[in-house]
Design a protein around this motif. Structure first.
Motif, PDB file in Angstrom:
ATOM      1  N   GLN A 274      74.053  37.038  96.586  1.00 34.35           N
ATOM      2  CA  GLN A 274      75.204  37.047  97.486  1.00 34.35           C
ATOM      3  C   GLN A 274      76.027  35.771  97.348  1.00 34.35           C
ATOM      4  O   GLN A 274      77.268  35.807  97.366  1.00 34.35           O
ATOM      5  CB  GLN A 274      74.728  37.230  98.928  1.00 34.35           C
ATOM      6  N   LEU A 275      75.354  34.631  97.192  1.00 35.75           N
ATOM      7  CA  LEU A 275      76.064  33.369  97.049  1.00 35.75           C
ATOM      8  C   LEU A 275      76.887  33.348  95.767  1.00 35.75           C
ATOM      9  O   LEU A 275      78.041  32.879  95.759  1.00 35.75           O
ATOM     10  CB  LEU A 275      75.084  32.201  97.067  1.00 35.75           C
ATOM     11  N   VAL A 276      76.313  33.832  94.672  1.00 35.78           N
ATOM     12  CA  VAL A 276      77.035  33.856  93.403  1.00 35.78           C
ATOM     13  C   VAL A 276      78.248  34.770  93.494  1.00 35.78           C
ATOM     14  O   VAL A 276      79.320  34.456  92.963  1.00 35.78           O
ATOM     15  CB  VAL A 276      76.097  34.298  92.265  1.00 35.78           C
ATOM     16  N   LYS A 277      78.100  35.887  94.184  1.00 38.37           N
ATOM     17  CA  LYS A 277      79.206  36.831  94.310  1.00 38.37           C
ATOM     18  C   LYS A 277      80.295  36.300  95.230  1.00 38.37           C
ATOM     19  O   LYS A 277      81.496  36.395  94.927  1.00 38.37           O
ATOM     20  CB  LYS A 277      78.690  38.170  94.834  1.00 38.37           C
ATOM     21  N   ARG A 278      79.907  35.718  96.353  1.00 33.26           N
ATOM     22  CA  ARG A 278      80.882  35.256  97.343  1.00 33.26           C
ATOM     23  C   ARG A 278      81.601  33.989  96.906  1.00 33.26           C
ATOM     24  O   ARG A 278      82.773  33.787  97.234  1.00 33.26           O
ATOM     25  CB  ARG A 278      80.199  35.008  98.692  1.00 33.26           C
ATOM     26  N   PHE A 279      80.902  33.138  96.159  1.00 32.09           N
ATOM     27  CA  PHE A 279      81.435  31.824  95.836  1.00 32.09           C
ATOM     28  C   PHE A 279      81.412  31.623  94.328  1.00 32.09           C
ATOM     29  O   PHE A 279      80.514  30.996  93.769  1.00 32.09           O
ATOM     30  CB  PHE A 279      80.625  30.750  96.552  1.00 32.09           C
ATOM     31  N   PRO A 280      82.399  32.165  93.616  1.00 29.44           N
ATOM     32  CA  PRO A 280      82.343  32.215  92.154  1.00 29.44           C
ATOM     33  C   PRO A 280      82.372  30.853  91.471  1.00 29.44           C
ATOM     34  O   PRO A 280      81.867  30.722  90.359  1.00 29.44           O
ATOM     35  CB  PRO A 280      83.575  33.050  91.783  1.00 29.44           C
ATOM     36  N   ALA A 281      82.936  29.831  92.088  1.00 31.37           N
ATOM     37  CA  ALA A 281      82.976  28.512  91.444  1.00 31.37           C
ATOM     38  C   ALA A 281      81.720  27.701  91.717  1.00 31.37           C
ATOM     39  O   ALA A 281      81.200  27.022  90.832  1.00 31.37           O
ATOM     40  CB  ALA A 281      84.206  27.733  91.911  1.00 31.37           C
ATOM     41  N   THR A 282      81.193  27.762  92.931  1.00 35.41           N
ATOM     42  CA  THR A 282      80.095  26.879  93.323  1.00 35.41           C
ATOM     43  C   THR A 282      78.792  27.609  93.641  1.00 35.41           C
ATOM     44  O   THR A 282      77.740  26.975  93.714  1.00 35.41           O
ATOM     45  CB  THR A 282      80.494  26.061  94.568  1.00 35.41           C
ATOM     46  N   GLY A 283      78.844  28.922  93.844  1.00 33.92           N
ATOM     47  CA  GLY A 283      77.652  29.642  94.279  1.00 33.92           C
ATOM     48  C   GLY A 283      76.485  29.574  93.319  1.00 33.92           C
ATOM     49  O   GLY A 283      75.326  29.611  93.724  1.00 33.92           O
ATOM     50  N   ARG A 284      76.792  29.448  92.021  1.00 33.06           N
ATOM     51  CA  ARG A 284      75.735  29.389  91.004  1.00 33.06           C
ATOM     52  C   ARG A 284      74.854  28.150  91.168  1.00 33.06           C
ATOM     53  O   ARG A 284      73.722  28.118  90.675  1.00 33.06           O
ATOM     54  CB  ARG A 284      76.402  29.398  89.622  1.00 33.06           C
ATOM     55  N   GLY A 285      75.329  27.142  91.872  1.00 31.71           N
ATOM     56  CA  GLY A 285      74.594  25.890  91.977  1.00 31.71           C
ATOM     57  C   GLY A 285      73.610  25.796  93.120  1.00 31.71           C
ATOM     58  O   GLY A 285      73.071  24.718  93.363  1.00 31.71           O
ATOM     59  N   TRP A 286      73.345  26.891  93.826  1.00 35.39           N
ATOM     60  CA  TRP A 286      72.488  26.809  95.007  1.00 35.39           C
ATOM     61  C   TRP A 286      71.098  27.365  94.793  1.00 35.39           C
ATOM     62  O   TRP A 286      70.327  27.512  95.749  1.00 35.39           O
ATOM     63  CB  TRP A 286      73.165  27.514  96.184  1.00 35.39           C
ATOM     64  N   GLY A 287      70.730  27.655  93.558  1.00 38.48           N
ATOM     65  CA  GLY A 287      69.366  28.104  93.309  1.00 38.48           C
ATOM     66  C   GLY A 287      69.014  29.337  94.113  1.00 38.48           C
ATOM     67  O   GLY A 287      69.853  30.205  94.356  1.00 38.48           O
ATOM     68  N   LEU A 288      67.788  29.385  94.571  1.00 37.98           N
ATOM     69  CA  LEU A 288      67.289  30.576  95.260  1.00 37.98           C
ATOM     70  C   LEU A 288      67.604  30.570  96.753  1.00 37.98           C
ATOM     71  O   LEU A 288      66.748  30.889  97.586  1.00 37.98           O
ATOM     72  CB  LEU A 288      65.791  30.729  95.037  1.00 37.98           C
ATOM     73  N   GLY A 289      68.800  30.154  97.094  1.00 33.12           N
ATOM     74  CA  GLY A 289      69.277  30.353  98.452  1.00 33.12           C
ATOM     75  C   GLY A 289      68.444  29.732  99.541  1.00 33.12           C
ATOM     76  O   GLY A 289      68.228  30.348 100.584  1.00 33.12           O
ATOM     77  N   GLY A 290      67.960  28.510  99.337  1.00 33.42           N
ATOM     78  CA  GLY A 290      67.189  27.829 100.373  1.00 33.42           C
ATOM     79  C   GLY A 290      65.708  28.112 100.346  1.00 33.42           C
ATOM     80  O   GLY A 290      64.975  27.664 101.226  1.00 33.42           O
ATOM     81  N   ALA A 291      65.252  28.881  99.331  1.00 38.04           N
ATOM     82  CA  ALA A 291      63.811  29.159  99.228  1.00 38.04           C
ATOM     83  C   ALA A 291      63.119  27.916  98.690  1.00 38.04           C
ATOM     84  O   ALA A 291      63.173  27.632  97.509  1.00 38.04           O
ATOM     85  CB  ALA A 291      63.565  30.353  98.311  1.00 38.04           C
ATOM     86  N   MET A 292      62.474  27.193  99.570  1.00 34.06           N
ATOM     87  CA  MET A 292      61.810  25.964  99.190  1.00 34.06           C
ATOM     88  C   MET A 292      60.418  25.861  99.773  1.00 34.06           C
ATOM     89  O   MET A 292      59.534  25.265  99.177  1.00 34.06           O
ATOM     90  CB  MET A 292      62.656  24.771  99.660  1.00 34.06           C
ATOM     91  N   CYS A 293      60.200  26.446 100.932  1.00 35.66           N
ATOM     92  CA  CYS A 293      58.963  26.193 101.667  1.00 35.66           C
ATOM     93  C   CYS A 293      58.019  27.387 101.718  1.00 35.66           C
ATOM     94  O   CYS A 293      57.048  27.393 102.491  1.00 35.66           O
ATOM     95  CB  CYS A 293      59.295  25.725 103.086  1.00 35.66           C
ATOM     96  N   GLN A 294      58.269  28.405 100.885  1.00 32.05           N
ATOM     97  CA  GLN A 294      57.369  29.542 100.840  1.00 32.05           C
ATOM     98  C   GLN A 294      55.964  29.081 100.416  1.00 32.05           C
ATOM     99  O   GLN A 294      55.812  28.286  99.506  1.00 32.05           O
ATOM    100  CB  GLN A 294      57.890  30.617  99.878  1.00 32.05           C
TER     101      GLN A 294
END
Length: 579
Positions: A473-493
């Protein structure tokens, strides 16, 4: 038992080289050493577990720069560092006395207090064991590689948390706030005034909620949200980042003759979005960069704040030229740095919101990423899954020359060059490879503490399907910067320790919330959410630069006036756009 006073001792001694590594300008080195001679250093003993005050004890490192006018002394201001995991030990000097004339003036009537939170610097700390992370291919993040990253993060989280659960489980914002109140008592202060930055704003909220009668004036700069959910944090930061890229695109468009990325905002947006896709299709590996240049690197450049727009624009132009053959979707009316054909078809971005200077990117050289030392916990967590144990603890660094060893071109999608990187690309994306620690430098960020606080307080801990869906969703919504957010906040699983979140409360005490209208590391909307949660007055800084309020003289004058009088106006212009 916890100490009732500070155990004072000689302060550390630092060389000129260390001072420069701490960001002290050459013409301020003598002043730095003079202030170090004034600084008082000590420790306060506190319980590791505040619910068991007779149990294990730890030390909190404390510093004090005493007010120069003792006759008219107004009290003590405690600097609350960012991170979590940043050192605040030298903040009385670095964030006050040496920052500028306006902030230095605070030390006339106030003691300035610094400290290293538990787990950081000269305070009691630990380190998670390094975990192995295998390389992954550069290029687009596939579902298979995302699953590998996600699973590797689970393994890293479990290895870290189980290495010292008794200590790591006590690394929370609320425990740091309780430590701070024991520091207050040891200093003999009836109350503390608070100057908080980034994560330190959340610490200030928690301290004020726990001890409203012991909190004086509080100025919190680049306000964290009043909740601790990394998926929500990522989504809010990503929306703010793409909105601020619109400002960057407009700035670049006005300088199309220089950058050649498009003559309108729409054209620049489309050009950069196409660069993201093109470098994912054809990544480049340069011999003098640790990270490959793929779509995430382009997104990283697009997320830069206005102090770096000129260099980021130049780096984007260099990468546009380097990607040959290349067909742009955005025509440019100015001189082109590479062939450009075809109509403008760039998609529009998501809705505009209102935030280090962030260079937070999604590193693509391992199955688990680590945050930059410059980022706050939530912003750094948002860069994707994070194996903090794989990154050395940042300290002041010095640069060294060398081109590194030749890297092999990537296989699979895209090709690599093996050549050296374009100069501005190397300058912006290669700093991690070029720095070596300065001997004798203090620890400025402890990544184990950063990691532990984030995961002890994060109540998202998403499943893989949720993380993957968020990323798409981030990549689709934010075409310039969305690619830079990795797995969308998945850090503490997979973090095996329980979630521990503080309870925030409203109070009537004096509180100023400084929100930066365009930054993404602390999105402006979070300032408004925090006001609704805990009260206070909003002070709007009309820039996109994280924690800039005390650096810009106009704004710093307002901060100083607030602590002197308790009054403040509605905001300031902040950092000016580059000319």
């Amino acid at each position: 038992m916890p100490s009732s006073s500070v155990a004072w001792k000689p302060c550390p001694s630092y060389t000129d080289e260390v001072a420069r590594g701490l960001g002290v300008a050459q013409d301020k080195i003598a002043s730095f050493h003079s202030l170090m001679r004034r600084l008082e250093c000590g420790t306060v003993t506190v319980p590791l577990n505040h619910h068991d005050p007779a149990g294990r004890e730890i030390d909190i490192a404390v510093t004090r720069l005493a007010a120069t006018d003792r006759t008219h002394r107004l009290g003590a201001i405690t600097v609350l560092p960012g991170g979590p995991g940043n050192s605040g030990y030298l903040d009385p000097i670095l964030r006050a006395a040496l920052r500028n004339d306006q902030m230095a003036g605070l030390n006339e009537h106030y003691d300035i207090i610094g400290f290293d939170p538990r787990g950081v610097g000269y305070s009691t700390k630990t380190a998670c064991p390094a975990s192995q992370a295998g390389p992954r291919q550069p290029g687009p993040l596939t579902k298979q590689s995302a699953r590998e990253i996600y699973d590797a993060q689970i393994a890293a989280n479990q290895q870290c948390a189980r290495s010292d659960p008794a200590f790591l489980g006590q690394l929370t914002t609320e425990n740091v706030a309780k430590d701070l109140d024991l520091v207050r008592a040891a200093l003999g202060e009836p109350e503390l005034n608070l100057l908080g930055f980034s994560w330190g704003t959340y610490l200030g909220m928690v301290y004020r909620s726990l001890y409203p009668q012991r909190t004086g004036r509080a100025f919190l700069d680049s306000v964290a949200p009043p909740w601790t959910n990394l998926v929500e944090h990522t989504e809010g930061a990503a929306q703010a980042a793409e909105a601020n890229f619109g400002r960057m695109a407009a700035w670049l468009a006005r300088r199309d003759a220089l950058y050649g990325l498009g003559a309108t905002t729409r054209q620049v947006r489309a050009e950069v979005a196409e660069l993201v896709r093109a470098y994912d299709r054809s990544p480049r590996i340069y011999s003098d960069l640790q990270r490959p240049i793929d779509g995430s690197a382009i997104a990283d450049l697009a997320k830069r704040n206005s102090t770096e727009w000129a260099r980021a624009g130049k780096a984007l132009a260099e990468l546009r030229t380097a990607l040959v053959p290349y067909t742009s979707t955005s025509p440019s009316t100015g001189p082109s740095t590479g062939p450009s054909t075809g109509p403008s078809t760039g998609p529009s971005t998501g809705p505009s919101t209102s935030p280090s200077t962030s260079t937070a990117a999604s590193p693509s050289t391992s199955t688990a990423a680590s945050p930059s030392a410059s980022t706050s916990i939530f912003a750094s967590a948002s860069t994707g899954t994070a194996n903090f144990a794989n990154t050395p603890t940042p300290t002041p660094t010095r640069t060294s020359s060398g081109t590194g060893t030749s890297a092999s071109p990537s296989s699979g999608t895209g090709t690599g060059t093996g050549a050296t990187a374009p100069p501005t690309v190397k300058e912006l994306l290669g700093a991690g490879m070029m720095g070596t620690p300065v001997p004798g430098a203090p620890e400025m960020l402890n990544l184990t503490m950063n990691w532990s606080v984030a995961c002890n307080e994060d109540d998202s801990r998403p499943t893989f399907d949720t993380a993957w869906r968020t990323y798409q969703q981030l990549v689709k919504r934010f075409p310039a910067t969305g690619r830079g957010w990795g797995l969308g906040g998945a850090m503490c699983q997979g973090w095996p320790l329980p979630v521990q979140q503080a309870t925030l409360r409203r109070s009537d005490g004096s509180l100023v919330l400084a929100g930066h209208l365009h930054e993404f590391m602390s999105a402006y909307d979070w300032t408004l959410q925090t006001r609704r949660a805990v009260g206070g007055t909003v002070y709007t800084v009309a820039d996109d630069v994280h924690v800039s309020s005390t650096r810009v003289p106009e704004c710093a004058a307002d901060v100083a006036r607030y602590f002197e009088t308790g009054r403040i106006d509605g905001g300031c212009k902040g950092t000016a756009l580059p000319s």
